[in-house]
Write a protein that holds these residues in place. Structure first.
Motif, PDB file in Angstrom:
ATOM      1  N   TRP A 292      14.260  72.511  49.457  1.00 18.47           N
ATOM      2  CA  TRP A 292      14.906  72.077  50.688  1.00 18.47           C
ATOM      3  C   TRP A 292      15.286  70.608  50.584  1.00 18.47           C
ATOM      4  N   ILE A 293      16.293  70.208  51.357  1.00 18.63           N
ATOM      5  CA  ILE A 293      16.669  68.802  51.468  1.00 18.63           C
ATOM      6  C   ILE A 293      16.824  68.464  52.943  1.00 18.63           C
TER       7      ILE A 293
ATOM      8  N   GLN B 194      17.694  68.137  44.452  1.00 25.03           N
ATOM      9  CA  GLN B 194      17.020  67.283  45.436  1.00 25.03           C
ATOM     10  C   GLN B 194      16.966  65.829  44.962  1.00 25.03           C
TER      11      GLN B 194
ATOM     12  N   TYR C 265      19.536  61.299  52.562  1.00 31.31           N
ATOM     13  CA  TYR C 265      18.843  62.481  52.068  1.00 31.31           C
ATOM     14  C   TYR C 265      17.367  62.166  51.798  1.00 31.31           C
ATOM     15  N   TYR C 266      16.501  63.128  52.064  1.00 32.41           N
ATOM     16  CA  TYR C 266      15.083  62.933  51.787  1.00 32.41           C
ATOM     17  C   TYR C 266      14.407  64.285  51.563  1.00 32.41           C
ATOM     18  N   ARG C 267      13.254  64.220  50.942  1.00 31.26           N
ATOM     19  CA  ARG C 267      12.472  65.435  50.718  1.00 31.26           C
ATOM     20  C   ARG C 267      11.623  65.701  51.954  1.00 31.26           C
TER      21      ARG C 267
ATOM     22  N   LEU D 247      20.493  64.150  44.984  1.00 27.57           N
ATOM     23  CA  LEU D 247      20.958  63.792  46.316  1.00 27.57           C
ATOM     24  C   LEU D 247      20.256  62.541  46.826  1.00 27.57           C
ATOM     25  N   ILE D 248      18.953  62.476  46.641  1.00 28.54           N
ATOM     26  CA  ILE D 248      18.195  61.314  47.110  1.00 28.54           C
ATOM     27  C   ILE D 248      18.601  60.062  46.344  1.00 28.54           C
TER      28      ILE D 248
END
Length: 315
Positions: free
Chosen positions: A274-275, A253, A264-266, A256-257
Protein backbone atom coordinates in the motif's frame (compact mmCIF):
# COMPACT_ATOMS: atom_id res chain seq x y z
CA UNK A 1 -0.68 26.10 8.07
CA UNK A 2 -2.19 28.86 5.91
CA UNK A 3 -2.95 28.23 2.25
CA UNK A 4 -0.49 29.93 -0.09
CA UNK A 5 -2.29 32.28 -2.49
CA UNK A 6 -1.06 34.29 -5.47
CA UNK A 7 -3.02 37.30 -6.68
CA UNK A 8 -2.90 38.35 -10.34
CA UNK A 9 -3.63 41.99 -11.13
CA UNK A 10 -3.40 44.43 -14.04
CA UNK A 11 -3.97 47.79 -12.39
CA UNK A 12 -4.59 49.49 -9.05
CA UNK A 13 -5.02 46.23 -7.17
CA UNK A 14 -7.69 47.40 -4.72
CA UNK A 15 -9.17 43.91 -4.42
CA UNK A 16 -5.66 42.55 -4.00
CA UNK A 17 -5.22 45.00 -1.11
CA UNK A 18 -8.47 43.82 0.47
CA UNK A 19 -7.26 40.21 0.27
CA UNK A 20 -3.81 41.15 1.59
CA UNK A 21 -5.08 43.03 4.65
CA UNK A 22 -7.62 40.34 5.48
CA UNK A 23 -4.79 37.79 5.37
CA UNK A 24 -3.00 39.61 8.21
CA UNK A 25 -5.59 38.33 10.68
CA UNK A 26 -4.35 35.31 12.62
CA UNK A 27 -7.65 33.55 11.94
CA UNK A 28 -7.46 33.96 8.15
CA UNK A 29 -6.80 30.57 6.50
CA UNK A 30 -4.74 31.97 3.62
CA UNK A 31 -1.66 34.14 3.10
CA UNK A 32 -0.63 36.14 0.04
CA UNK A 33 2.78 34.91 -1.13
CA UNK A 34 2.97 36.47 -4.58
CA UNK A 35 1.38 39.31 -6.53
CA UNK A 36 1.86 38.99 -10.28
CA UNK A 37 0.91 41.18 -13.22
CA UNK A 38 0.96 41.40 -16.99
CA UNK A 39 1.54 45.15 -16.52
CA UNK A 40 4.89 46.13 -14.95
CA UNK A 41 3.43 49.60 -14.25
CA UNK A 42 0.43 48.28 -12.29
CA UNK A 43 0.05 50.45 -9.19
CA UNK A 44 -0.86 47.47 -7.05
CA UNK A 45 2.67 46.08 -7.40
CA UNK A 46 4.14 48.98 -5.44
CA UNK A 47 1.68 48.43 -2.60
CA UNK A 48 2.44 44.70 -2.49
CA UNK A 49 6.19 45.43 -2.36
CA UNK A 50 5.70 47.94 0.46
CA UNK A 51 3.80 45.28 2.39
CA UNK A 52 6.65 42.81 1.97
CA UNK A 53 4.93 40.58 -0.60
CA UNK A 54 6.96 39.08 -3.43
CA UNK A 55 5.99 40.50 -6.82
CA UNK A 56 6.51 39.53 -10.43
CA UNK A 57 5.57 41.36 -13.62
CA UNK A 58 6.12 40.86 -17.32
CA UNK A 59 4.41 42.52 -20.31
CA UNK A 60 2.34 40.15 -22.39
CA UNK A 61 2.70 42.08 -25.64
CA UNK A 62 4.55 40.16 -28.32
CA UNK A 63 3.91 36.80 -26.67
CA UNK A 64 1.31 34.19 -27.54
CA UNK A 65 -1.35 33.56 -24.92
CA UNK A 66 -0.05 30.06 -24.23
CA UNK A 67 3.56 31.23 -23.94
CA UNK A 68 2.71 34.04 -21.54
CA UNK A 69 0.50 31.84 -19.39
CA UNK A 70 3.27 29.23 -19.21
CA UNK A 71 5.56 31.97 -17.91
CA UNK A 72 3.00 32.93 -15.25
CA UNK A 73 2.52 29.29 -14.29
CA UNK A 74 6.28 28.90 -13.85
CA UNK A 75 6.31 31.79 -11.38
CA UNK A 76 3.35 30.42 -9.45
CA UNK A 77 4.93 27.02 -9.06
CA UNK A 78 8.30 28.49 -8.09
CA UNK A 79 6.51 30.28 -5.23
CA UNK A 80 4.75 27.04 -4.12
CA UNK A 81 1.38 28.65 -4.75
CA UNK A 82 -1.68 26.55 -3.90
CA UNK A 83 -4.48 28.89 -5.02
CA UNK A 84 -4.76 31.76 -7.49
CA UNK A 85 -7.03 34.78 -7.02
CA UNK A 86 -7.69 36.98 -10.05
CA UNK A 87 -8.25 40.57 -8.98
CA UNK A 88 -8.72 42.89 -11.94
CA UNK A 89 -6.50 40.70 -14.10
CA UNK A 90 -7.38 41.87 -17.60
CA UNK A 91 -6.24 38.83 -19.53
CA UNK A 92 -8.29 36.01 -21.02
CA UNK A 93 -6.56 32.86 -19.80
CA UNK A 94 -5.57 29.95 -22.00
CA UNK A 95 -7.43 26.68 -21.55
CA UNK A 96 -4.16 24.97 -20.64
CA UNK A 97 -3.50 27.42 -17.80
CA UNK A 98 -7.04 27.07 -16.44
CA UNK A 99 -6.72 23.28 -16.58
CA UNK A 100 -3.51 23.39 -14.52
CA UNK A 101 -5.36 25.30 -11.79
CA UNK A 102 -8.71 23.54 -11.94
CA UNK A 103 -10.70 24.11 -8.72
CA UNK A 104 -7.85 26.24 -7.34
CA UNK A 105 -8.44 29.56 -9.10
CA UNK A 106 -11.15 32.15 -8.36
CA UNK A 107 -12.15 35.50 -9.81
CA UNK A 108 -14.27 38.45 -8.75
CA UNK A 109 -16.61 39.95 -11.34
CA UNK A 110 -18.62 43.19 -11.01
CA UNK A 111 -22.08 41.84 -11.78
CA UNK A 112 -24.58 39.36 -10.42
CA UNK A 113 -23.55 36.45 -12.61
CA UNK A 114 -24.74 34.98 -14.89
CA UNK A 115 -25.81 38.54 -15.84
CA UNK A 116 -23.42 40.76 -17.78
CA UNK A 117 -20.35 38.65 -18.33
CA UNK A 118 -17.40 40.54 -19.77
CA UNK A 119 -16.98 44.33 -19.75
CA UNK A 120 -19.21 47.40 -19.17
CA UNK A 121 -21.24 45.56 -16.54
CA UNK A 122 -22.54 48.64 -14.69
CA UNK A 123 -23.58 50.45 -17.85
CA UNK A 124 -25.42 47.38 -19.09
CA UNK A 125 -27.24 46.89 -15.78
CA UNK A 126 -28.38 50.52 -15.67
CA UNK A 127 -29.50 50.52 -19.30
CA UNK A 128 -31.48 47.32 -18.70
CA UNK A 129 -33.41 49.05 -15.92
CA UNK A 130 -32.23 46.60 -13.27
CA UNK A 131 -32.93 47.33 -9.62
CA UNK A 132 -29.67 45.72 -8.56
CA UNK A 133 -26.09 45.55 -9.65
CA UNK A 134 -23.49 43.76 -7.58
CA UNK A 135 -20.52 41.45 -7.61
CA UNK A 136 -19.80 37.75 -7.73
CA UNK A 137 -16.90 35.50 -6.80
CA UNK A 138 -16.69 32.41 -8.96
CA UNK A 139 -14.44 29.47 -9.70
CA UNK A 140 -12.51 30.02 -12.93
CA UNK A 141 -13.30 27.73 -15.86
CA UNK A 142 -12.30 28.02 -19.53
CA UNK A 143 -15.48 29.93 -20.46
CA UNK A 144 -15.32 33.65 -19.59
CA UNK A 145 -16.98 34.49 -16.24
CA UNK A 146 -18.83 31.18 -16.38
CA UNK A 147 -17.57 29.05 -13.46
CA UNK A 148 -19.61 28.04 -10.41
CA UNK A 149 -20.58 31.08 -8.34
CA UNK A 150 -19.34 30.88 -4.75
CA UNK A 151 -20.92 34.07 -3.38
CA UNK A 152 -22.61 37.31 -4.45
CA UNK A 153 -23.44 40.73 -2.99
CA UNK A 154 -26.33 42.73 -4.52
CA UNK A 155 -25.87 46.52 -4.68
CA UNK A 156 -28.91 48.73 -5.24
CA UNK A 157 -29.08 50.86 -8.38
CA UNK A 158 -30.47 54.23 -7.32
CA UNK A 159 -32.35 56.74 -9.51
CA UNK A 160 -29.96 58.77 -11.63
CA UNK A 161 -27.08 56.36 -11.15
CA UNK A 162 -24.15 56.52 -13.52
CA UNK A 163 -21.82 53.60 -14.26
CA UNK A 164 -19.04 55.33 -12.31
CA UNK A 165 -21.15 55.93 -9.21
CA UNK A 166 -22.46 52.38 -9.25
CA UNK A 167 -18.95 51.02 -9.79
CA UNK A 168 -17.74 52.89 -6.71
CA UNK A 169 -20.39 51.31 -4.48
CA UNK A 170 -19.87 47.88 -6.01
CA UNK A 171 -16.17 48.21 -5.25
CA UNK A 172 -16.98 48.57 -1.54
CA UNK A 173 -18.99 45.36 -1.79
CA UNK A 174 -16.16 43.59 -3.62
CA UNK A 175 -13.69 44.43 -0.85
CA UNK A 176 -16.03 42.85 1.70
CA UNK A 177 -17.02 39.84 -0.37
CA UNK A 178 -13.72 38.65 -1.85
CA UNK A 179 -11.65 38.04 1.32
CA UNK A 180 -14.48 36.24 3.08
CA UNK A 181 -15.26 34.07 0.07
CA UNK A 182 -11.62 33.19 -0.60
CA UNK A 183 -11.19 32.26 3.07
CA UNK A 184 -14.24 29.99 2.95
CA UNK A 185 -13.11 28.46 -0.34
CA UNK A 186 -9.61 27.49 0.79
CA UNK A 187 -10.95 26.21 4.11
CA UNK A 188 -13.53 24.07 2.32
CA UNK A 189 -11.15 22.53 -0.19
CA UNK A 190 -8.78 21.54 2.63
CA UNK A 191 -11.52 20.18 4.90
CA UNK A 192 -11.74 16.42 5.56
CA UNK A 193 -15.41 16.36 4.58
CA UNK A 194 -14.71 17.92 1.18
CA UNK A 195 -11.74 15.64 0.51
CA UNK A 196 -13.68 12.54 1.51
CA UNK A 197 -16.54 13.54 -0.79
CA UNK A 198 -14.11 13.89 -3.71
CA UNK A 199 -12.55 10.49 -2.99
CA UNK A 200 -15.97 8.90 -2.50
CA UNK A 201 -17.23 10.23 -5.84
CA UNK A 202 -14.24 8.74 -7.69
CA UNK A 203 -14.10 5.46 -5.77
CA UNK A 204 -17.81 4.74 -6.05
CA UNK A 205 -17.60 5.21 -9.82
CA UNK A 206 -15.73 1.90 -9.95
CA UNK A 207 -17.91 -1.11 -10.91
CA UNK A 208 -19.60 -2.83 -7.94
CA UNK A 209 -17.86 -0.57 -5.44
CA UNK A 210 -19.18 -0.16 -1.92
CA UNK A 211 -18.15 1.85 1.14
CA UNK A 212 -17.77 0.57 4.70
CA UNK A 213 -15.78 1.45 7.84
CA UNK A 214 -12.63 -0.57 8.49
CA UNK A 215 -9.77 0.15 10.89
CA UNK A 216 -11.84 3.19 11.89
CA UNK A 217 -11.57 4.63 8.37
CA UNK A 218 -13.98 4.94 5.44
CA UNK A 219 -12.85 2.37 2.90
CA UNK A 220 -13.91 1.22 -0.52
CA UNK A 221 -14.05 -2.27 -1.90
CA UNK A 222 -15.81 -4.47 -4.37
CA UNK A 223 -19.11 -5.73 -2.98
CA UNK A 224 -18.38 -8.78 -0.78
CA UNK A 225 -14.77 -8.57 -1.91
CA UNK A 226 -11.42 -7.03 -1.08
CA UNK A 227 -10.74 -3.37 -0.32
CA UNK A 228 -8.97 -1.14 -2.83
CA UNK A 229 -8.84 2.24 -1.01
CA UNK A 230 -8.95 3.81 2.44
CA UNK A 231 -9.50 7.43 3.46
CA UNK A 232 -7.18 8.29 6.32
CA UNK A 233 -7.73 11.30 8.59
CA UNK A 234 -5.24 11.78 11.44
CA UNK A 235 -4.97 8.01 11.71
CA UNK A 236 -3.06 7.09 14.87
CA UNK A 237 -2.42 10.82 15.35
CA UNK A 238 -0.30 11.27 12.20
CA UNK A 239 -1.98 14.65 11.36
CA UNK A 240 -2.39 13.62 7.70
CA UNK A 241 -5.40 13.47 5.42
CA UNK A 242 -4.60 10.87 2.79
CA UNK A 243 -5.78 8.25 0.36
CA UNK A 244 -4.37 4.74 0.78
CA UNK A 245 -4.28 2.60 -2.36
CA UNK A 246 -2.74 -0.68 -3.37
CA UNK A 247 0.57 -0.84 -5.25
CA UNK A 248 2.81 -3.58 -6.62
CA UNK A 249 5.12 -3.86 -3.64
CA UNK A 250 8.23 -2.58 -1.87
CA UNK A 251 10.06 -1.33 -4.96
CA UNK A 252 7.20 0.86 -6.17
CA UNK A 253 6.61 2.10 -2.63
CA UNK A 254 10.27 3.10 -2.24
CA UNK A 255 10.36 4.78 -5.65
CA UNK A 256 7.28 6.88 -4.91
CA UNK A 257 8.55 8.00 -1.51
CA UNK A 258 11.96 8.85 -2.97
CA UNK A 259 10.28 10.84 -5.77
CA UNK A 260 8.10 12.92 -3.43
CA UNK A 261 8.48 12.22 0.28
CA UNK A 262 6.15 15.09 1.19
CA UNK A 263 3.25 13.48 -0.70
CA UNK A 264 3.82 9.73 -0.52
CA UNK A 265 4.42 7.65 2.60
CA UNK A 266 4.25 4.11 3.88
CA UNK A 267 1.03 3.81 5.87
CA UNK A 268 1.58 2.13 9.26
CA UNK A 269 0.07 -1.35 9.68
CA UNK A 270 -0.65 -1.67 5.93
CA UNK A 271 2.66 -3.13 4.77
CA UNK A 272 4.51 -2.87 1.50
CA UNK A 273 1.49 -3.42 -0.72
CA UNK A 274 0.00 0.00 0.00
CA UNK A 275 0.99 3.64 -0.43
CA UNK A 276 -0.37 6.72 1.33
CA UNK A 277 -1.02 9.77 -0.87
CA UNK A 278 -1.53 13.01 1.03
CA UNK A 279 -4.60 15.05 0.06
CA UNK A 280 -3.99 17.97 2.45
CA UNK A 281 -1.12 19.68 0.63
CA UNK A 282 -3.37 22.03 -1.34
CA UNK A 283 -2.31 20.89 -4.81
CA UNK A 284 -4.04 17.54 -5.28
CA UNK A 285 -4.24 16.37 -8.89
CA UNK A 286 -7.66 14.74 -8.89
CA UNK A 287 -7.17 13.18 -12.32
CA UNK A 288 -4.13 11.40 -10.89
CA UNK A 289 -6.15 10.32 -7.84
CA UNK A 290 -8.81 8.88 -10.14
CA UNK A 291 -6.12 6.91 -11.95
CA UNK A 292 -4.66 5.62 -8.66
CA UNK A 293 -8.13 4.42 -7.64
CA UNK A 294 -8.68 2.75 -11.00
CA UNK A 295 -5.37 0.88 -10.80
CA UNK A 296 -5.99 -0.12 -7.19
CA UNK A 297 -9.47 -1.39 -8.08
CA UNK A 298 -8.05 -3.40 -10.98
CA UNK A 299 -5.48 -5.01 -8.67
CA UNK A 300 -8.20 -6.70 -6.57
CA UNK A 301 -11.06 -7.04 -9.06
CA UNK A 302 -12.11 -10.55 -10.15
CA UNK A 303 -10.84 -11.32 -13.63
CA UNK A 304 -14.31 -11.34 -15.17
CA UNK A 305 -15.20 -7.94 -13.68
CA UNK A 306 -11.85 -6.43 -14.68
CA UNK A 307 -12.34 -7.76 -18.19
CA UNK A 308 -15.72 -6.11 -18.45
CA UNK A 309 -14.19 -2.80 -17.41
CA UNK A 310 -11.40 -3.14 -19.96
CA UNK A 311 -13.95 -3.91 -22.66
CA UNK A 312 -15.96 -0.84 -21.69
CA UNK A 313 -12.79 1.31 -21.82
CA UNK A 314 -11.96 -0.03 -25.27
CA UNK A 315 -15.47 0.67 -26.50
Amino acid sequence: MKARVAVLISGAGTNMAALLYAAKADTCPYEIVLVGSNNPDAAGLALAKAEGIATWAHPHKGMSRDAFDALVDEQLRAADVEYVALAGYMRILSDAFVARWTDRMVNIHPSLLPLYKGLDTHKRAIEAGDAWGGCSVHVVTPALDDGPVLAQTPVAIVPGDTPDRLAERVRFAEHQLYPATLAAFVALTRSPAYLLDRVRELAMAMPEADEVLSHGMPCFGIVKGKKFAYFSQDHHGDSRIALLVKISGADEQAQLIEMDAARYYRPPYFGIGWIGIRLDLGDTDWDAIAEWLRKSWLSIAPRKLAGLMSAADDF
